[in-house]
Each structure stands twice: as C-alpha cells, then as structure tokens.
Scaffold this active site. Structure first.
Site, PDB file in Angstrom:
ATOM      1  N   GLU A 272       0.878  -1.194  -0.054  1.00  0.00           N
ATOM      2  CA  GLU A 272      -0.128   0.078   0.128  1.00  0.00           C
ATOM      3  C   GLU A 272       0.803   1.302   0.043  1.00  0.00           C
ATOM      4  OE1 GLU A 272      -4.462  -0.732   1.809  1.00  0.00           O
ATOM      5  OE2 GLU A 272      -3.011   0.673   3.007  1.00  0.00           O
ATOM      6  N   HIS A 293       7.674 -27.053  -1.412  1.00  0.00           N
ATOM      7  CA  HIS A 293       7.009 -27.826  -2.082  1.00  0.00           C
ATOM      8  C   HIS A 293       5.735 -27.477  -3.212  1.00  0.00           C
ATOM      9  CE1 HIS A 293       9.343 -31.133   0.049  1.00  0.00           C
ATOM     10  NE2 HIS A 293       9.500 -30.208   0.963  1.00  0.00           N
ATOM     11  N   LYS A 405     -14.316   0.797  -3.652  1.00  0.00           N
ATOM     12  CA  LYS A 405     -15.310   1.050  -3.025  1.00  0.00           C
ATOM     13  C   LYS A 405     -16.231   1.952  -4.007  1.00  0.00           C
ATOM     14  CE  LYS A 405     -12.575   1.644   0.900  1.00  0.00           C
ATOM     15  NZ  LYS A 405     -11.980   2.717   1.972  1.00  0.00           N
TER      16      LYS A 405
HETATM   17  O1  PA5 Z   1      -3.511   1.527   6.073  1.00  0.00           O
HETATM   18  C1  PA5 Z   1      -4.409   1.992   5.750  1.00  0.00           C
HETATM   19  O2  PA5 Z   1      -4.601   2.882   5.867  1.00  0.00           O
HETATM   20  C2  PA5 Z   1      -5.664   0.989   5.272  1.00  0.00           C
HETATM   21  O3  PA5 Z   1      -5.250  -0.265   5.298  1.00  0.00           O
HETATM   22  C3  PA5 Z   1      -6.683   1.196   6.505  1.00  0.00           C
HETATM   23  O4  PA5 Z   1      -6.140   0.645   7.744  1.00  0.00           O
HETATM   24  C4  PA5 Z   1      -7.978   0.213   6.150  1.00  0.00           C
HETATM   25  O5  PA5 Z   1      -8.376   0.510   4.695  1.00  0.00           O
HETATM   26  C5  PA5 Z   1      -8.957   0.469   7.146  1.00  0.00           C
HETATM   27  O6  PA5 Z   1      -9.459   1.790   7.173  1.00  0.00           O
HETATM   28  P1  PA5 Z   1     -10.136   2.077   8.541  1.00  0.00           P
HETATM   29  O7  PA5 Z   1      -9.385   2.061   9.906  1.00  0.00           O
HETATM   30  O8  PA5 Z   1     -10.481   3.705   8.175  1.00  0.00           O
HETATM   31  O9  PA5 Z   1     -11.451   1.414   8.611  1.00  0.00           O
END
Ligand code: PA5
Length: 415
Positions: A272, A293, A405
């Site tokens: 990310e 394996h 989303k």
């Molecule tokens: O690293 C990040 O920001 C994301 O992976 C969020 O943690 C994830 O989308 C969850 O978001 P939230 O804590 O707002 O529900």
C-alpha cells in the site's frame, strides 16, 4: 538484528551510489518535508502514556469478563495485531482474540456467531475513518448479538471503540452510547499503527507484554534514527537497486509458520505504501519449508523477476531431538536437532536460490519474542518510509483503495 545480503547483483560500489538519494529520503522523513508528512507520528513512536495505562486496564477487564475479544477491523486496523499475536502465541491452543470485519463472507460471520453466541465475549471495533464497510457490517451483527445476550447496558460494558479522536460515525456512536474509546492518532495511518491502541489493545488482551514490544521498537528507533550505519536504509537501498535491475517482486520468506501473518502485515505495509503511480515492488510471501514443495519450483527456475527477504530466527524457544531412524536412508537425521535441520534447509535453499540468480536479503534475529517483534516492526516501517521516498512516491497515502469502493457503492445503490 543483523542484515546480510547474498548475491553479487548489487555491489558495494552500487550501494554507495544511492548515498544522495537515501540522504534526501532521510531528510524528508526526519524534517517532515516530504509528501504525506502529516502521517509521520510513528517515526518517533508518539503515544499518550495515560491512554496506554487505561488500555492495559481495559485489557485486564476483558481478560476477566470475556472468553474472547472479537477484533472488528480491516487492513491496517487488524493486520498488525494479528501478526504479533500469531507470532507470539502457542500454535495450537485456542487464542482468546478472534477477528471479524476483514471480509464479507456470510459463512465466516455465521461460523463466528455460532461459535461465540454461548460464550462470554467483548468487541473492539477499530476503524480510523469509522466508515469502512466491512467492519461496519460485522459490528452491527455482533452488537445485535451482544445486546440480545447481555442487554443494552451489559453490551455497553463490552464494546471498545478505537477510532479518530473527534470525527466519524463510530466516534459519534461511541459518545452517544457511552462506549470506552481509544484514539487512532491523527498523524498515523492504518498500516503504520500497530504500536498505537489499534494494535496494543488486542495484543495486550492476548496476554503479550506490550511494554517489552514497545521497548524493542524504541531501541530500534534509536538505532535507526541516523543516516549512516543504518540497516533499515541499507534494506531500502537494496530494494530500490534490485527493482532498477528488473526485480519487481519481493518474496518475504519464513521458516516459522507463526510468522505467516507477519508477512501479511509486511505485504500490506509495502504494497500500500509503494504500489502507486505505476511504480513499486509487488510484495509476496512464502512459508517454508511448506512452500518449497509448491512455490519452490517457480522461485528456483521460473522467470528471474524476484528477490527474497528471509527472516532467520537463530534460536527456537524449544528444540526437538529427532528420534533415531531405523531406515538407513533416513539415518542422516538420527538424533539431530530439529532446529539445526530447519536451518540447514534454510541455508541450502538460500544457496540454491542465490545460485539460481535469486538475490537474497537475510534479516537475522536471535529469538521470536516481544522485543524482537517490536524491533522488526519499527525496522520495516522505517525502511518502508525511506524506500517509498527513494522510489518517488508518497508512502503514506492509499488513493487506489477507493476505486473498488466507488464501484461497489454504485452497485449497492449508495448515494
Ligand atoms: O493502511 C491503511 O490506511 C488502510 O489499510 C486502512 O487501515 C484500512 O483501509 C481500514 O481503514 P479504517 O481504519 O479507516 O477502517
């Protein structure tokens, strides 16, 4: 912790060519002058000591009145806690922390409701934004179950909210209903948040010593705060240098199944943070020797587009002496230490892969414990921030996550 690089693909003189780039990245991170600089709270491990004390009391209460804590969250709101709990718990004993709200499977939630309904439980809903769909669904289901079981007042005592200090639906609901709340700091993004209440409450409920975890992280912080002699920065340089030579995939390798979720956490952290603007290394993972394996064949002889990062744990908590073998073909194993055999498998695999032109970075720790996991978390977070800046991306946003989303909301008829 020790970092060892095996393979001649990147020479010391090439590493030294990255000095300027790493210095620029270091200055961005430490002077808060780079993109995403509003999200650097994790760099100095900023946290509120009073809140941590309150969190410990909440964890003790949950351990007293609940057989299980259900952690409701997705992405950075659950992976860190799960990684630490799995790494430091017994492999087979039932853990007292369960996870929900990280998928939308009806089977998963039905199985959970069926399992938990006749047991005592509490919920910790974790969402920084407070609006994420997966945890919102799971929370509504579990809250209904909790209210049927304990009544509204009883349920209130068993719901813990970890969210923004003032914004969002969850914060509003927590204030209206009087739930105990913990704060996701404004200046720390989800995937960098395991060492805040996001990770620390569930980890403490699992009976893991969060002070030692934080001690490991804070010693790593001191070790990696300087530009020079910094293994986190060497790791960041190696990754960028290998990417430049066409190594687009990094495989995190463990020889300890308890690290499976640590790899999942690491995958999110780097995936990310770096996968944007058409750039970035694809983070993958294998659990060895199991995956030797299955994926072992590809890694040895498939396309040369990857490198490996191996977590080498020198000492297990308990070793096992392999029984004397009656068959002469297996006699070489007789009375050997299982840890030694596991290590020989690791050494043999590293040699075979390096000879097969898969560069290898080894990260060696003494033991899998709170201190070293805290250290590793900080090491990878620091390396990720630096590596992302060296790559030329903002390592602290995730604009691409919104695309699915938008399409999903359209299909669901959300205004
Ligand atoms: O690293 C990040 O920001 C994301 O992976 C969020 O943690 C994830 O989308 C969850 O978001 P939230 O804590 O707002 O529900």
């Amino acid at each position: 912790m020790e970092l060892i690089y095996e393979n001649s693909m990147i020479t010391d003189s090439e590493i030294s060519k990255y000095a300027k780039k790493v210095q620029e990245a270091h200055e961005k991170l430490t002077n808060k002058t780079g993109e995403g600089s509003d999200f650097l709270g994790w760099v100095n491990l900023e946290y509120d000591k009073e809140e941590i004390e309150r969190l410990k009391q909440a964890a003790a209460k949950i351990r007293r009145d609940s057989d299980y804590l259900v952690v409701v969250g997705i992405g950075g709101s659950y992976l860190g806690a799960r990684a630490v709990i799995e790494a430091l718990s017994h492999t087979f004993r039932q853990k007292n922390v369960l996870f929900a709200g990280n998928n939308m499977s009806p089977d998963y939630i039905n199985d959970l409701v069926e399992f938990i309904k006749d047991r005592d439980f509490s919920i910790n809903v974790i969402s920084k934004s407070g609006t994420t769909t997966e945890p919102a669904i799971a929370f509504s289901i579990l809250k209904e179950l909790l209210t049927q079981k304990y009544g509204k007042d009883g349920a209130r005592e068993r719901i813990y909210i970890t969210t923004d200090k003032e914004k969002g639906i969850l914060k509003r609901e927590a204030m209206d209903e009087g739930y105990e709340t913990f704060i996701v700091p404004d200046n720390i993004g989800g995937r960098y948040s395991v060492l805040t209440p996001v990770g620390l409450l569930p980890i403490a409920v699992a009976g893991i010593n969060i002070d030692t975890l934080m001690l490991g992280a804070s010693q790593a912080m001191q070790k990696y705060e300087n530009l020079l002699d910094n293994e986190a920065y060497t790791y960041a340089i190696l990754r960028n240098a290998l990417l430049k030579k066409g190594r687009n995939i990094e495989i995190m390798v463990n020889y300890e199944p308890k690290l499976h979720y640590f790899t999942e956490w690491w995958k999110q952290l780097f995936g990310e943070s770096e996968g944007k603007d058409g750039k970035g290394i694809f983070p993958a993972g294998v659990d060895n020797t199991t995956d030797l394996h299955s994926m072992g064949q590809y890694i040895q002889e498939g396309q040369r587009m990857m490198f490996e990062t191996v977590i080498d744990i020198a000492n297990p908590y308990r070793d096992y002496k392999i029984p004397v073998q009656s068959d002469k073909d297996l006699d070489f194993l007789s009375a050997k230490s299982l840890n030694d055999v596991n290590h020989m498998a690791m050494e043999g695999t590293i040699k075979a892969h390096v000879d097969g032109n898969v560069p290898n970075i080894r990260i060696k720790i003494d033991r899998l414990d709170e201190f070293n996991i805290g250290w590793l978390i900080y090491f990878f977070e620091r390396a990720c921030g630096i590596s992302g800046y060296m790559l030329g991306v903002n390592p602290f946003n995730q604009p691409g996550v919104e695309a699915y989303k938008k399409e999903m909301f359209k299909l669901l008829g959300k205004e």
